[in-house]
Design a protein around this motif. Structure first.
Motif, PDB file in Angstrom:
ATOM      1  N   VAL A  21       0.839  -1.204   0.000  1.00 12.42           N
ATOM      2  CA  VAL A  21       0.000   0.000   0.000  1.00 12.42           C
ATOM      3  C   VAL A  21       0.874   1.254   0.000  1.00 12.42           C
ATOM      4  O   VAL A  21       0.611   2.198  -0.748  1.00 12.42           O
ATOM      5  CB  VAL A  21      -0.964  -0.007   1.215  1.00 12.42           C
ATOM      6  CG1 VAL A  21      -1.566   1.360   1.462  1.00 12.42           C
ATOM      7  CG2 VAL A  21      -2.049  -1.053   1.004  1.00 12.42           C
ATOM      8  N   LYS A  24       2.399   1.719  -3.482  1.00 14.14           N
ATOM      9  CA  LYS A  24       1.410   2.147  -4.464  1.00 14.14           C
ATOM     10  C   LYS A  24       0.925   3.567  -4.187  1.00 14.14           C
ATOM     11  O   LYS A  24       0.680   4.336  -5.106  1.00 14.14           O
ATOM     12  CB  LYS A  24       0.247   1.176  -4.519  1.00 14.14           C
ATOM     13  CG  LYS A  24       0.633  -0.152  -5.136  1.00 14.14           C
ATOM     14  CD  LYS A  24      -0.555  -0.984  -5.469  1.00 14.14           C
ATOM     15  CE  LYS A  24      -0.167  -2.290  -6.111  1.00 14.14           C
ATOM     16  NZ  LYS A  24       0.483  -2.163  -7.401  1.00 14.14           N
ATOM     17  N   ARG A  25       0.791   3.918  -2.918  1.00 13.80           N
ATOM     18  CA  ARG A  25       0.361   5.264  -2.566  1.00 13.80           C
ATOM     19  C   ARG A  25       1.388   6.286  -3.024  1.00 13.80           C
ATOM     20  O   ARG A  25       1.049   7.347  -3.530  1.00 13.80           O
ATOM     21  CB  ARG A  25       0.120   5.388  -1.068  1.00 13.80           C
ATOM     22  CG  ARG A  25      -0.544   6.726  -0.720  1.00 13.80           C
ATOM     23  CD  ARG A  25      -0.569   6.983   0.728  1.00 13.80           C
ATOM     24  NE  ARG A  25       0.824   7.180   1.138  1.00 13.80           N
ATOM     25  CZ  ARG A  25       1.218   7.246   2.366  1.00 13.80           C
ATOM     26  NH1 ARG A  25       0.373   7.106   3.342  1.00 13.80           N
ATOM     27  NH2 ARG A  25       2.483   7.431   2.664  1.00 13.80           N
ATOM     28  N   LYS A  29      -1.460   6.012  -7.076  1.00 18.10           N
ATOM     29  CA  LYS A  29      -2.445   5.131  -7.694  1.00 18.10           C
ATOM     30  C   LYS A  29      -3.501   4.743  -6.652  1.00 18.10           C
ATOM     31  O   LYS A  29      -3.533   3.620  -6.173  1.00 18.10           O
ATOM     32  CB  LYS A  29      -1.767   3.894  -8.263  1.00 18.10           C
ATOM     33  CG  LYS A  29      -0.780   4.214  -9.370  1.00 18.10           C
ATOM     34  CD  LYS A  29      -0.155   2.976  -9.934  1.00 18.10           C
ATOM     35  CE  LYS A  29       0.829   3.387 -11.014  1.00 18.10           C
ATOM     36  NZ  LYS A  29       1.458   2.251 -11.631  1.00 18.10           N
ATOM     37  N   PRO A  30      -4.379   5.688  -6.296  1.00 18.07           N
ATOM     38  CA  PRO A  30      -5.348   5.412  -5.223  1.00 18.07           C
ATOM     39  C   PRO A  30      -6.289   4.250  -5.521  1.00 18.07           C
ATOM     40  O   PRO A  30      -6.678   3.521  -4.606  1.00 18.07           O
ATOM     41  CB  PRO A  30      -6.116   6.728  -5.081  1.00 18.07           C
ATOM     42  CG  PRO A  30      -5.842   7.494  -6.318  1.00 18.07           C
ATOM     43  CD  PRO A  30      -4.527   7.015  -6.853  1.00 18.07           C
ATOM     44  N   GLU A  32      -5.556   1.508  -7.094  1.00 21.34           N
ATOM     45  CA  GLU A  32      -4.819   0.279  -6.815  1.00 21.34           C
ATOM     46  C   GLU A  32      -4.679   0.055  -5.309  1.00 21.34           C
ATOM     47  O   GLU A  32      -4.744  -1.078  -4.844  1.00 21.34           O
ATOM     48  CB  GLU A  32      -3.441   0.311  -7.476  1.00 21.34           C
ATOM     49  CG  GLU A  32      -3.505   0.144  -8.984  1.00 21.34           C
ATOM     50  CD  GLU A  32      -2.128   0.074  -9.627  1.00 21.34           C
ATOM     51  OE1 GLU A  32      -1.163  -0.345  -8.951  1.00 21.34           O
ATOM     52  OE2 GLU A  32      -2.023   0.450 -10.805  1.00 21.34           O
ATOM     53  N   VAL A  33      -4.478   1.134  -4.567  1.00 22.97           N
ATOM     54  CA  VAL A  33      -4.385   1.034  -3.107  1.00 22.97           C
ATOM     55  C   VAL A  33      -5.680   0.456  -2.548  1.00 22.97           C
ATOM     56  O   VAL A  33      -5.661  -0.475  -1.744  1.00 22.97           O
ATOM     57  CB  VAL A  33      -4.079   2.413  -2.475  1.00 22.97           C
ATOM     58  CG1 VAL A  33      -4.270   2.383  -0.971  1.00 22.97           C
ATOM     59  CG2 VAL A  33      -2.667   2.862  -2.838  1.00 22.97           C
ATOM     60  N   ARG A  34      -6.813   0.984  -2.974  1.00 27.13           N
ATOM     61  CA  ARG A  34      -8.105   0.492  -2.484  1.00 27.13           C
ATOM     62  C   ARG A  34      -8.323  -0.966  -2.870  1.00 27.13           C
ATOM     63  O   ARG A  34      -8.849  -1.746  -2.083  1.00 27.13           O
ATOM     64  CB  ARG A  34      -9.242   1.382  -2.986  1.00 27.13           C
ATOM     65  CG  ARG A  34      -9.226   2.753  -2.327  1.00 27.13           C
ATOM     66  CD  ARG A  34     -10.399   3.616  -2.746  1.00 27.13           C
ATOM     67  NE  ARG A  34     -11.681   3.131  -2.288  1.00 27.13           N
ATOM     68  CZ  ARG A  34     -12.169   3.296  -1.071  1.00 27.13           C
ATOM     69  NH1 ARG A  34     -11.472   3.936  -0.162  1.00 27.13           N
ATOM     70  NH2 ARG A  34     -13.352   2.828  -0.758  1.00 27.13           N
ATOM     71  N   LEU A  37      -6.115  -3.150  -0.607  1.00 31.73           N
ATOM     72  CA  LEU A  37      -6.709  -3.187   0.738  1.00 31.73           C
ATOM     73  C   LEU A  37      -7.957  -4.059   0.765  1.00 31.73           C
ATOM     74  O   LEU A  37      -8.127  -4.877   1.669  1.00 31.73           O
ATOM     75  CB  LEU A  37      -7.051  -1.771   1.205  1.00 31.73           C
ATOM     76  CG  LEU A  37      -5.883  -0.909   1.642  1.00 31.73           C
ATOM     77  CD1 LEU A  37      -6.341   0.527   1.855  1.00 31.73           C
ATOM     78  CD2 LEU A  37      -5.250  -1.467   2.895  1.00 31.73           C
ATOM     79  N   GLU A  84      -3.773   4.365   6.456  1.00 27.62           N
ATOM     80  CA  GLU A  84      -3.155   4.613   5.152  1.00 27.62           C
ATOM     81  C   GLU A  84      -4.186   4.686   4.024  1.00 27.62           C
ATOM     82  O   GLU A  84      -3.917   5.290   2.997  1.00 27.62           O
ATOM     83  CB  GLU A  84      -2.105   3.547   4.834  1.00 27.62           C
ATOM     84  CG  GLU A  84      -0.869   3.648   5.683  1.00 27.62           C
ATOM     85  CD  GLU A  84      -0.197   5.020   5.629  1.00 27.62           C
ATOM     86  OE1 GLU A  84      -0.160   5.644   4.547  1.00 27.62           O
ATOM     87  OE2 GLU A  84       0.299   5.471   6.679  1.00 27.62           O
ATOM     88  N   GLU A  85      -5.357   4.091   4.245  1.00 25.98           N
ATOM     89  CA  GLU A  85      -6.424   4.208   3.233  1.00 25.98           C
ATOM     90  C   GLU A  85      -6.768   5.677   3.042  1.00 25.98           C
ATOM     91  O   GLU A  85      -7.061   6.114   1.943  1.00 25.98           O
ATOM     92  CB  GLU A  85      -7.630   3.375   3.675  1.00 25.98           C
ATOM     93  CG  GLU A  85      -8.755   3.297   2.660  1.00 25.98           C
ATOM     94  CD  GLU A  85      -9.778   4.407   2.808  1.00 25.98           C
ATOM     95  OE1 GLU A  85     -10.507   4.669   1.833  1.00 25.98           O
ATOM     96  OE2 GLU A  85      -9.866   5.004   3.893  1.00 25.98           O
TER      97      GLU A  85
END
Length: 122
Positions: A21, A24-25, A29-30, A32-34, A37, A84-85
């Motif tokens: 995460v 990717k953050r 690339k939000p 991809e982060v979501r 997660l 981190e989300e």
């Protein structure tokens, strides 16, 4: 013994997801982060990211408990991911988890004590 080994494996896997995460953050690339997660939370807890973001405090804390035992390490790992989300709902739920760990005398990173102290009252 089996429960402790299982919890330790869960914590290890969540820490691995946290590293993904963070990478990717940093690459901005939000979506991809979501996705990362959501997939990890479903695999580890059987709940999606939207499920976690809508949980009340009691339900959230129960995901880090077996019977009457609250697993502080698991709660910190989950809180790190939710923080981190980055959404207000994720940050609030991370605060609840960190707060519960602190209340039980568990260990959180020093910066979390400072962060929690500055968190708006509920």
């Amino acid at each position: 013994m089996f429960t402790r080994d299982y919890i330790m494996r869960q914590i290890h896997q969540l820490v691995h997801v946290l590293s993904i995460v963070l990478l990717k953050r940093n690459s901005d690339k939000p979506e991809e982060v979501r996705h990362v997660l959501d997939t990890a939370l479903n695999e580890q807890f059987g709940h999606s990211l939207p499920d976690f973001l809508s949980m009340d405090k009691e339900s959230l804390l129960s995901t880090c408990s077996s019977g009457d035992h609250f697993h502080e390490g698991l709660a910190v790992a989950l809180a790190d991911l939710l923080k981190e989300e980055g959404s207000p709902d994720g940050v609030r739920r991370a605060f609840w988890l960190y707060q519960a760990v602190i209340a039980t005398g568990g260990t959180v990173p020093l910066h979390i004590h400072e962060w929690a102290a500055s968190f708006p009252s509920e």
